[in-house]
Design a protein around this motif. Structure first.
Motif, PDB file in Angstrom:
ATOM      1  N   ARG A  23       0.846  -1.324  -0.079  1.00  0.00           N
ATOM      2  CA  ARG A  23      -0.082  -0.082  -0.063  1.00  0.00           C
ATOM      3  C   ARG A  23       0.936   1.417  -0.055  1.00  0.00           C
ATOM      4  NH1 ARG A  23      -4.865  -1.415   4.366  1.00  0.00           N
ATOM      5  NH2 ARG A  23      -6.028  -2.720   2.963  1.00  0.00           N
TER       6      ARG A  23
ATOM      7  N   CYS B 200       1.991   1.519  -3.541  1.00  0.00           N
ATOM      8  CA  CYS B 200       1.114   2.043  -4.385  1.00  0.00           C
ATOM      9  C   CYS B 200       0.834   3.558  -4.067  1.00  0.00           C
ATOM     10  CB  CYS B 200      -0.031   1.489  -4.146  1.00  0.00           C
ATOM     11  SG  CYS B 200      -1.467   1.620  -5.200  1.00  0.00           S
ATOM     12  N   LEU B 201       0.861   4.017  -2.787  1.00  0.00           N
ATOM     13  CA  LEU B 201       0.649   5.450  -2.826  1.00  0.00           C
ATOM     14  C   LEU B 201       1.820   6.314  -3.015  1.00  0.00           C
ATOM     15  CD1 LEU B 201      -0.647   5.350   1.118  1.00  0.00           C
ATOM     16  CD2 LEU B 201      -1.994   6.012  -0.864  1.00  0.00           C
ATOM     17  N   GLN B 202       2.883   5.780  -2.990  1.00  0.00           N
ATOM     18  CA  GLN B 202       4.115   6.765  -3.434  1.00  0.00           C
ATOM     19  C   GLN B 202       3.970   6.728  -4.956  1.00  0.00           C
ATOM     20  OE1 GLN B 202       7.503   4.633  -1.920  1.00  0.00           O
ATOM     21  NE2 GLN B 202       7.237   5.295  -0.108  1.00  0.00           N
ATOM     22  N   GLU B 203       3.690   5.579  -5.461  1.00  0.00           N
ATOM     23  CA  GLU B 203       3.409   5.605  -7.161  1.00  0.00           C
ATOM     24  C   GLU B 203       2.495   6.477  -7.495  1.00  0.00           C
ATOM     25  OE1 GLU B 203       5.762   4.347  -9.335  1.00  0.00           O
ATOM     26  OE2 GLU B 203       6.915   3.382  -7.567  1.00  0.00           O
ATOM     27  N   GLU B 204       1.373   6.534  -6.829  1.00  0.00           N
ATOM     28  CA  GLU B 204       0.262   7.226  -7.277  1.00  0.00           C
ATOM     29  C   GLU B 204       0.744   8.829  -7.117  1.00  0.00           C
ATOM     30  OE1 GLU B 204      -3.232   6.385  -4.847  1.00  0.00           O
ATOM     31  OE2 GLU B 204      -3.720   4.695  -5.970  1.00  0.00           O
ATOM     32  N   SER B 205       1.444   9.199  -5.905  1.00  0.00           N
ATOM     33  CA  SER B 205       1.685  10.541  -5.806  1.00  0.00           C
ATOM     34  C   SER B 205       2.919  10.917  -7.006  1.00  0.00           C
ATOM     35  CB  SER B 205       2.476  10.918  -4.357  1.00  0.00           C
ATOM     36  OG  SER B 205       3.508  10.020  -4.340  1.00  0.00           O
ATOM     37  N   ARG B 206       3.721   9.983  -7.085  1.00  0.00           N
ATOM     38  CA  ARG B 206       4.495  10.333  -8.402  1.00  0.00           C
ATOM     39  C   ARG B 206       3.984  10.428  -9.795  1.00  0.00           C
ATOM     40  NH1 ARG B 206       8.918   5.729  -8.311  1.00  0.00           N
ATOM     41  NH2 ARG B 206       9.244   6.568  -6.217  1.00  0.00           N
ATOM     42  N   TYR B 207       2.935   9.661  -9.807  1.00  0.00           N
ATOM     43  CA  TYR B 207       2.391   9.774 -11.164  1.00  0.00           C
ATOM     44  C   TYR B 207       1.289  11.202 -11.091  1.00  0.00           C
ATOM     45  CZ  TYR B 207      -2.040   8.985 -14.364  1.00  0.00           C
ATOM     46  OH  TYR B 207      -2.738   8.998 -15.358  1.00  0.00           O
ATOM     47  N   HIS B 208       0.837  11.631 -10.198  1.00  0.00           N
ATOM     48  CA  HIS B 208      -0.064  12.660 -10.378  1.00  0.00           C
ATOM     49  C   HIS B 208       1.260  13.924 -10.399  1.00  0.00           C
ATOM     50  CE1 HIS B 208      -3.676  11.078  -9.266  1.00  0.00           C
ATOM     51  NE2 HIS B 208      -3.292  10.511  -8.266  1.00  0.00           N
TER      52      HIS B 208
ATOM     53  N   ASN C 247       2.191  14.109 -13.944  1.00  0.00           N
ATOM     54  CA  ASN C 247       1.127  14.724 -14.734  1.00  0.00           C
ATOM     55  C   ASN C 247       0.930  15.855 -14.748  1.00  0.00           C
ATOM     56  OD1 ASN C 247       0.064  12.364 -16.082  1.00  0.00           O
ATOM     57  ND2 ASN C 247      -1.185  11.567 -14.436  1.00  0.00           N
TER      58      ASN C 247
END
Length: 646
Positions: free
Chosen positions: A524, A527-535, A538
């Motif tokens: 998790r 996943c949160l780190q990857e999501e923050s990196r993705y945002h 972007n």
């Protein structure tokens, strides 16, 4: 929620409120009492809010509090529907609504006092139309409106100036958009934080309700474990006896004493004021009555009637027993109150330990063993305490009777000695008593010997018969008991085996569960780190695209042959602005030059004008002085003519 309530209770216990609350008493307040606490806090901020809610309608209370909270800029969580629930909760005294308001007010009391004081000067007053017909009131109102409009225009100009300053910066629109998004996200964060706080409050109330239910369940189980018909009947009989005693004897006596005191006080109040002479008379009467009482007591003691002595002994014993009974009833009442307070303290300590480490002190089999030990010790203690109390009571009675009998014996002996001395046979009663006592002791010893032998033979026969009866009755039971013991041993062995299997299986599952939880937690976080990196990527891509689009538009406008598109370019706009500012600077420099050149003549002309004013003022004073002298001369001349005529 617990931290919030702790802060509220600590603040209310300090100056200037001095409420003397704890967590339990504050949480158990009624809605009306909670609203009164909120009204007291608002009254500390604004003294006009000092109102007793029992003398105010609920609609007026809600309107008053909402208006003051609006002036103080309090923002409840949520949208319009939540605002309606906030108003309803404020009217009915709901805890989830009032606790955040109290926490917010007590955090910034000094700041809110200043805001409430300044609000009366900053709020626009609604002037009725009939008062606006007065010219002075209308002019004052217009002046206020014009002043506020001027302030509004100044603020608008300042905002426009700031906008112009910001528009010159790079990425103006993008930064403005990011600022809007930041404000929206902050508002959303506040809303989510308030929702989280409300959910914590609900969880706290649910945990408290669960604790109360668990305590009730434990008490009911304990009562059911000890619930034998004989014990229940005995307990109920004791409670009924205690309540009957309190209702029929103690409370009526106390009520009668209070009525007598009230009657006496009313009588004293109704009588006129007494002087020193009246007080001296009353004191003399009291002394006379006391002397008469003492004389009567001495006469009664001189008579020394045996019947009265016996009755006085019983009366004294009855009074001692009644006093002891009252004392025990008071002790029982105090013990009940102490037990209730200790139970409250125990619940508070349990809550505190649960807040510290989240676990109870004792659980499961340990708690059961501890409770069983306490029960056994408490039963032994109660029995011993009861025996001690009975022995103390009996000892007191016997001691008092012994003292009374000794006094009577001494009196009788003195009387007997005086009579023997009168008759000339002193010592006769003593020798006779000794002979009677020796003979009585001998007869008692003989009777005791015969009686003990007979009793012992009868007791042996009875014991032999009882032993034979018990053996015959217990033979079948002993056989069944042996079989049951074997079964019990087999079942305990099987239970131990099953328990060991269960413990090993539970330990394996627990280790697997902890490993899986750690892995899930790690995944998790990834996943949160990857999501923050993705945002983040972007957002950076969008920013770069916007910058690239602006750069291409600027290049197109700069390269194109169309003059209108060139004018749209930022470079052309900046050059145009620079040219306008240079022209404006030239005009201002020319104006400054003209002002400098005309400054000397203008100052000379202003000085000449001031001199002219002084000259005219001097001429005016001279003219007024001359005119006053001529009027005085005419008056003198007229007086002289009148004298000549006479």
């Amino acid at each position: 929620m617990s931290d919030q309530i702790k802060f509220i209770v600590d603040s209310l216990n300090k100056e200037p409120f001095r409420k003397n609350y704890n967590l339990i008493t504050f949480d158990s307040l009624e809605p009306m009492q909670l609203l009164q606490v909120l009204s007291d806090v608002l009254a500390e901020i604004d003294p006009k809010q000092l109102v007793d809610l029992r003398e105010e309608m609920p609609e007026q209370t809600a309107k008053r509090m909402l208006s003051l909270l609006g002036i103080l800029k309090y923002k409840p969580s949520g949208n319009a529907t939540d605002m309606s629930t906030f108003r309803q909760g404020l009217v009915i005294g709901s805890k989830p609504v009032i606790y955040p308001v109290l926490h917010w007010l007590l955090q910034r009391t000094n700041e809110l006092k200043k805001r409430a004081y300044l609000a009366r000067f900053l709020i626009k007053l609604e002037v009725p139309s009939e008062f606006l017909q007065d010219e002075t009131v209308a002019d004052t109102n217009k002046q206020d409106i014009s002043a506020m409009e001027e302030e509004k225009d100044q603020l608008i100009k300042r905002v426009e100036h700031l906008k112009k300053r910001v528009e010159t910066a790079q990425n103006y629109q993008w930064m403005l958009k990011i600022a809007r998004q930041l404000r929206v996200e902050k508002e959303r964060e506040e809303y989510l934080a308030q929702q989280k706080q409300e959910q914590k409050n609900q969880l706290f109330y649910a945990v408290q309700r669960l604790q109360r239910v668990q305590n009730q369940l434990k008490s009911m189980r304990q009562a059911a474990a000890d619930a034998k018909p004989e014990s229940l009947m005995k307990r109920l009989e004791e409670e009924i006896k205690f309540n009957l005693y309190m209702v029929t004897e103690k409370f009526p006596k106390e009520l009668e004493n209070k009525k007598k005191e009230l009657h006496f006080l009313q009588k004293v109040v109704s009588e006129p004021a007494m002087g020193h002479s009246d007080l001296h008379e009353l004191e003399s009467k009291i002394n006379e009555i006391n002397t008469e009482i003492n004389q009567l007591i001495e006469k009664k003691m001189m008579r020394n009637e045996p019947i009265e002595g016996k009755l006085s002994l019983y009366r004294q014993q009855a009074s001692i027993i009644s006093r002891k009974k009252e004392a025990k009833a008071e002790e029982l009442q105090e013990a009940k109150e102490k037990l209730a307070s200790l139970e409250r303290e125990a619940s508070l300590k349990r809550n505190q330990t649960r807040e510290f480490d989240g676990t109870e002190v004792l659980k499961g089999d340990e708690f059961k063993r501890y409770v069983s030990k306490l029960r056994s010790k408490s039963t032994v203690f109660k029995k011993k305490h009861q025996i001690i109390a009975e022995l103390k009571a009996e000892f007191g009675l016997l001691q008092r009777t012994e003292e009374l009998l000794k006094q009577r014996h001494e009196n009788i002996q003195q009387q007997l000695q005086t009579m023997e001395e009168k008759k000339g046979i002193s010592g006769y009663s003593y020798t006779q008593e000794e002979l009677e006592r020796v003979s009585a002791l001998k007869s008692e010893v003989d009777e005791m010997k015969g009686r003990t032998l007979d009793d012992m033979s009868e007791m042996v026969k009875k014991l032999n018969s009882l032993v034979s009866e018990k053996k015959s009755a217990l033979a079948s039971v002993i056989k069944e008991l042996r079989q049951l013991r074997q079964k019990c041993q087999e079942l305990t062995q099987e239970c131990d085996e099953k328990k060991s299997q269960y413990d090993s299986c539970a330990a394996g599952l627990e280790s697997n569960r902890s490993k899986l939880e750690q892995e899930v937690r790690r995944l998790r976080e990834e996943c949160l780190q990857e999501e923050s990196r993705y945002h983040y990527t972007n957002c950076m891509i969008k920013n770069l695209e916007v910058q690239l689009r602006r750069a291409t538009d600027e290049m197109k406008a700069y390269i194109s042959s169309d003059q209108q598109e060139k004018r749209k370019a930022i470079r052309e706009q900046y050059t145009k602005n620079i040219a306008e500012q240079e022209n404006l600077g030239k005009k201002l420099r020319e104006k400054q030059k003209v002002v400098r050149e005309s400054h000397g003549p203008n100052m000379k002309q202003a000085k000449m004008w001031r001199d002219l004013q002084q000259l005219m003022e001097c001429k005016k004073q001279c003219f007024l002085k001359q005119q006053s002298q001529t009027s005085i001369g005419q008056v003198i001349q007229e007086g002289g003519e009148d004298r000549l005529i006479l």
